[in-house]
Write an enzyme that holds these catalytic residues in place. Structure first.
Site: not given
Length: 450
Positions: A288-290
């Site tokens: 995830a791009k968090c």
């Protein structure tokens, strides 16, 4: 069909939720972070089989549906939250509120002469709000400004936040393009689902980028290496303290003019292989791009800088043997037979959009492209033997960056004499030419904006 189905589904879900609270309810299951679908939801699957919904699976507190139209993934869980998010359709009307005091043309030109990266911003921003039970609403393009935030806002305490990064380019004919915004929209969906956040319809995501580019088009640098970096992101905005998915969210897009990533030409970087830190573990949020993933990399990046390196390379969290990725980029290895290898997407590595493009271009150029694990021991041994000729990293900001040197606590070694490699630079040029409209785009990656 879709609007009627969504209305019907929401009614069933409300009934099911009430029924679940009674002692006589049928057996229920709960899916943490998702919404709740009970016995009546099976009817929805039966009614729509072969049409929009293409499958279901049992999970705690109900059933997950996979929808074939909302989003670009073929197996997207359709939760109660996602049904609510879609209830207004997959398009929103944006209210345009031009900035009453934009930067003057003269001042803007002076700023664009040397924009750097990530410190200069355009006149406007996009905002869209979400509320549980209401869905996405209040879509605006308005003057960029600080946002009011309560100290109890959920994002500040539980880090429910995701983001994307992509660029808009000015072409030689005066037009403006974006590179693969649909892929960013798809990854934004995946990140939202992993972080238990509502799904923003991909069409709305892409439309929000168009709207901001259109109103701030004069901020796009005209020099050959310039671009407009776009940063869409979503945060949990509900004011509460408690460990659960928030019920309110704010989606925003801001834009930052960017100059050349490499002043004076592309230069190889030196990387530090971290012996102590890992970026992500199986089952975690690595794909995830968090923001949390990047925050977790900062101590290792500081260690790399202290060792005289430009970037950090992370090894896998289980065996501490296999290369995962850099702090913000994917990595590729090029061997003496022109085979191009990159670590597989195992859930701990971000599925880079540039990574995917590089694999496609390398395959088209006749390289054998492999996704397989590469151990650090093999990296070192193959570099020493000459079997490994080139290594490069790739990502949105730098596109493709050659890696010339590797350092670790017990030593260091060079790759290809520390110079940029032939395959690396060829792939970089092909990709940049497609992005900037200088070469044909047989893959449909470039999207015309203006």
């Amino acid at each position: 069909m879709i609007d009627d189905l969504v209305t019907w589904l929401r009614a069933q879900l409300d009934d099911d939720e009430r029924a679940a609270r009674s002692a006589t309810a049928a057996p229920w299951w709960h899916n943490p972070g998702k919404a709740w679908l009970g016995p009546k939801a099976f009817e929805a699957y039966d009614r729509t089989k072969g049409e929009e919904f293409v499958g279901y699976g049992e999970s705690p507190f109900g059933v997950s549906f996979w929808h074939s139209q909302f989003g670009v993934r073929s197996r997207m869980p359709l939760s109660r939250r996602e049904v609510s998010a879609m209830s207004g359709g997959d398009k929103l009307d944006f209210e345009i509120r031009p900035n009453p005091t934009p930067v003057s043309a003269a001042d803007r030109a002076a700023l664009l002469a040397n924009p750097g990266f990530g410190r200069l911003f355009t006149d406007h921003m996009v905002t869209i709000r979400y509320a549980e039970g209401k869905g996405w609403y209040d879509a605006r393009v308005e003057a960029r400004r600080p946002i009011p935030m309560d100290p109890a806002s959920a994002v500040l305490h539980y880090a429910q936040e995701i983001f994307e990064g992509l660029k808009a380019y000015r072409t030689s004919d005066g037009g403006v393009t974006m590179f693969r915004p649909d892929a960013n929209a798809a990854r934004f969906v995946d990140s939202a689902q992993r972080m238990a956040m509502p799904v923003l319809p991909p069409e709305v995501f892409v439309d929000s980028l168009h709207k901001l580019i259109e109103i701030d088009r004069e901020w796009i640098p005209t020099d050959e290496d310039g671009s407009l970096y776009l940063r869409p992101f979503m945060i949990a905005s509900e004011v509460f303290l408690g460990v659960r998915p928030a019920n309110e969210y704010l989606y925003m897009v801001i834009a930052s003019p960017a100059g050349s990533y490499f002043s004076g030409g592309v230069k190889p970087v030196t990387v530090w292989v971290s012996p102590d830190y890992t970026r992500a573990a199986p089952g975690g949020t690595g794909a995830a791009k968090c923001g949390g993933n990047y925050a977790a990399s900062l101590a290792a990046q500081a260690e790399a800088i202290e060792a005289g390196c430009d970037q950090v390379v992370f090894l896998d969290a289980v065996e501490r043997r296999f290369v995962d990725e850099l702090g913000g980029m994917n990595v590729f290895f090029v061997y003496d037979d022109d085979t191009v290898v990159t670590p597989p997407l195992s859930g701990t590595i971000l599925p880079g959009i540039t990574r995917d493009a590089v694999m496609t271009l390398a395959d088209k150029a006749g390289h054998r492209v492999e996704e397989r694990p590469v151990s650090f021991a093999d990296w070192q041994a193959d570099a020493a033997s000459g079997r490994l000729r080139e290594v490069f990293a790739c990502g949105t900001a730098a596109v493709i960056t050659p890696i010339g040197g590797v350092r670790f606590p017990d030593g260091e070694f060079l790759i290809g004499g520390g110079e940029p490699g032939r395959v690396t630079m060829s792939l970089r040029q092909q990709l940049v030419d497609i992005q900037r409209g200088k070469a044909a785009d047989p893959h449909g990656w470039v999207r015309q904006v203006l």
